[in-house]
Design an enzyme around this catalytic site. Structure first.
Site, PDB file in Angstrom:
ATOM      1  N   ASP A 322      46.037 -68.659  23.272  1.00 38.51           N
ATOM      2  CA  ASP A 322      44.769 -68.014  23.627  1.00 38.51           C
ATOM      3  C   ASP A 322      43.995 -68.830  24.662  1.00 38.51           C
ATOM      4  O   ASP A 322      44.124 -70.045  24.753  1.00 38.51           O
ATOM      5  CB  ASP A 322      43.899 -67.837  22.373  1.00 38.51           C
ATOM      6  CG  ASP A 322      43.561 -69.176  21.728  1.00 38.51           C
ATOM      7  OD1 ASP A 322      44.502 -69.955  21.481  1.00 38.51           O
ATOM      8  OD2 ASP A 322      42.374 -69.436  21.491  1.00 38.51           O
ATOM      9  N   GLU A 323      43.167 -68.109  25.448  1.00 41.12           N
ATOM     10  CA  GLU A 323      42.161 -68.719  26.330  1.00 41.12           C
ATOM     11  C   GLU A 323      42.741 -69.835  27.188  1.00 41.12           C
ATOM     12  O   GLU A 323      42.166 -70.911  27.302  1.00 41.12           O
ATOM     13  CB  GLU A 323      40.993 -69.244  25.484  1.00 41.12           C
ATOM     14  CG  GLU A 323      40.282 -68.126  24.741  1.00 41.12           C
ATOM     15  CD  GLU A 323      39.101 -68.602  23.919  1.00 41.12           C
ATOM     16  OE1 GLU A 323      38.067 -67.932  23.937  1.00 41.12           O
ATOM     17  OE2 GLU A 323      39.231 -69.652  23.280  1.00 41.12           O
TER      18      GLU A 323
HETATM   19  N1  IFG Z   1      37.750 -67.747  20.470  1.00 42.15           N
HETATM   20  C1  IFG Z   1      38.739 -68.830  20.343  1.00 42.15           C
HETATM   21  C2  IFG Z   1      38.630 -69.688  19.094  1.00 42.15           C
HETATM   22  C3  IFG Z   1      37.198 -69.878  18.612  1.00 42.15           C
HETATM   23  C4  IFG Z   1      36.534 -68.519  18.495  1.00 42.15           C
HETATM   24  C5  IFG Z   1      35.165 -68.628  17.826  1.00 42.15           C
HETATM   25  C6  IFG Z   1      40.349 -67.162  19.538  1.00 42.15           C
HETATM   26  C7  IFG Z   1      41.782 -66.691  19.479  1.00 42.15           C
HETATM   27  C8  IFG Z   1      36.435 -67.900  19.855  1.00 42.15           C
HETATM   28  N2  IFG Z   1      40.096 -68.216  20.344  1.00 42.15           N
HETATM   29  O1  IFG Z   1      39.510 -66.617  18.860  1.00 42.15           O
HETATM   30  O2  IFG Z   1      39.199 -70.972  19.368  1.00 42.15           O
HETATM   31  O3  IFG Z   1      36.481 -70.736  19.458  1.00 42.15           O
HETATM   32  O4  IFG Z   1      34.682 -67.367  17.444  1.00 42.15           O
END
Ligand code: IFG
Length: 507
Positions: A322-323
């Site tokens: 992710d991200e």
């Molecule tokens: N998105 C990030 C997480 C976390 C989350 C907090 C995903 C897959 C926001 N990635 O959710 O690491 O920071 O709500």
């Protein structure tokens, strides 16, 4: 109510049932006769066949019931027909239509008979049996009875095979004792997957013997600068075994190529410039990336996946994905496709957050839908998905603007919001046939203690448990909220620090 009267709780009930029971998740079908079975000091738990798995379920049941009842509740191999007053657990000659996790529970004034094709079904039937007893049965100290169980019959099996929760132990670390308590609470609601988010920018949480600095240095802090921590391989293996004894599969996640600052801080060679990053204790995301041009990165991945896979009997390995904003997309795609093969070489199925669907997925790979609409791409490739839509299932979302813990980037999720959705209709282009199940992630940027975990998790997790287990037709907030309210005393007896939502008529 006369003994001849029978009350069948319709599987599609639009009004709050007047039934004397409040089961979560609601079973497929329940028929009550109005009579009762009473547990006594003479009650025996009989198990058939004498195999270790069935006996373990019998022992588990006895351990749950002994503290509050102070009854001996001996567990023995069944020899012939069970005597009156006994609880009989059996897997012989059962209806295969009940599948891997289904069960049948028949209660008469004379006996309780719990039967299932498989031990997991017996185990889930035991959770139903616990919920049929008075809430005080969950107390750790001796309580007054009578320990009555409403008589009738229940036939039950799950809608989805994947009913999960994720705990982020990277942002804030939680030790084995806290994870075991969570596992025990998940079991009561038939949750059967615990996804552990073991690494991120702020912390590496599992010992890797070929790369010791990951835990020693990368595990030495957390969000806010606290001491962090990590699981030794023995502790991790013990947690896996504990979960397995509750028929819960541990799904380990090592997030990559993004969310990797803890690893980049631990080994200079993992960074493209050869310089180790400083440890990070903030809450930003999207700034880190493994160096995908360097071969050492793939040796690192192979070593890490290999050591954790060897400690994980479950079939899944979650690689995050992710991200990865700091990773050029073409490199990201090539990385996912290469890591997919590494995971496969260690005998595991790759799971990843939905962004992995930008790569070409092996048929065995699973995409976890959270935010961004890439789940459809996984479905287009023919891959199964796990539904964790942030705006419905993220347990770190505040209940309301007044909630002291949590975030709200995906919105506020009160108990009703957490219940009133369906995984098969929540995302365009993703239907029931593509869905393995549901999972509720608890990210812990703002969650620091077991009491915090319990407050953010309960009662919303109970709604997700019902969404994952119970038939979709007939799920109705007005009916569910009454049943949920009846679980207040049960959660109190368990010592759960749950959020008393004003939306629920708590008993
Ligand atoms: N998105 C990030 C997480 C976390 C989350 C907090 C995903 C897959 C926001 N990635 O959710 O690491 O920071 O709500």
């Amino acid at each position: 109510m006369s003994s001849s009267a029978t009350e069948t709780v319709p599987s599609v009930s639009k009004t709050a049932p007047t039934s004397t029971i409040a089961l979560i998740p609601r079973p497929v079908s329940v028929t009550l006769t109005g009579e009762t079975f009473t547990l006594t000091a003479d009650t025996q738990i009989l198990v058939e066949p004498e195999g270790p798995e069935c006996r373990a379920v019998g022992e588990y049941l006895a351990e749950r019931l002994r503290p509050a009842t102070s009854y001996p509740l001996p567990v023995q191999a069944a020899t012939g027909a069970p005597p009156p007053g006994s609880i009989y657990l059996t897997t012989s000659g059962r209806d295969p239509a009940l599948g891997e996790e289904g069960y049948e529970l028949t209660v008469t004034p004379q006996a309780v008979v719990l039967s299932a094709p498989r031990p997991a079904g017996l185990f889930w039937g035991v959770q139903t049996l616990r919920q049929l007893l008075p809430p005080a049965v969950e107390s750790p100290t001796t309580q007054a009875g009578p320990w009555t169980i409403p008589a009738g019959s229940i036939r039950d099996w799950p809608r989805f095979p994947w009913r999960g929760m994720m705990l982020d132990v990277s942002r804030h670390f939680f030790g084995p004792e806290e994870v075991r308590r969570l596992i025990d609470l998940l079991a009561l609601y038939k949750i059967n997957r615990l996804h552990l988010h073991l690494s991120d920018d702020q912390g590496w949480r599992i010992e890797i013997r070929s790369w010791p600095n990951l835990a020693l240095h990368g595990g030495s802090t957390q969000v806010g600068g606290g001491p962090g921590g990590y699981y030794t391989q023995e502790e991790y293996a013990a947690l896996v075994a504990y979960a397995q004894s509750r028929h819960i599969v541990i799904v380990p996640e090592i997030d990559m190529p993004g969310h990797t600052n803890a690893a980049l801080a631990s080994y200079p060679e993992l960074n493209c410039d050869g310089v180790a990053r400083p440890l990070y204790t903030g809450t930003e995301v999207g700034f880190s990336s493994l160096c995908l041009e360097k071969e050492v990165t793939y040796r690192f991945v192979d070593d890490v996946v290999g050591e954790i896979a060897a400690l994980t009997p479950g079939p899944y390995f979650h690689i995050g994905g992710d991200e990865a904003m700091a990773t050029p997309l073409p490199h990201y795609i090539a990385f996912v496709e290469r890591v997919q093969r590494i995971v496969q070489s260690h005998g595991k199925q790759m799971v990843g957050w939905e962004e992995i669907a930008q790569a070409s997925l092996l048929p065995t790979s699973v995409a976890q839908v959270w935010h961004g609409g890439m789940g459809r791409e996984a479905v287009r490739q023919g891959n199964p998905v796990i539904m964790s839509p942030a705006f419905k299932a993220y347990l770190d979302m505040k209940y309301t603007p007044d909630t002291p813990l949590g975030l709200h980037w995906a919105g506020y999720i009160e108990v009703r919001d957490a219940y009133e959705w369906d995984p098969a209709t929540v995302a365009e282009g993703i239907g029931e046939e593509h869905i393995l199940g549901v999972e509720a992630p608890l990210w812990t940027e703002t969650v620091q203690t077991m009491a915090d975990i319990e407050w953010m998790t309960f009662p919303r997790l109970m709604g997700y448990a019902e969404i994952g287990w119970s038939p979709a037709p007939g799920r109705d907030w007005e009916e569910y909220r009454v049943r949920l309210g009846r679980h207040g005393p049960r959660l109190e007896a368990l010592g759960v620090n749950f959020y008393r939502s004003p939306q629920v008529p708590w008993e």
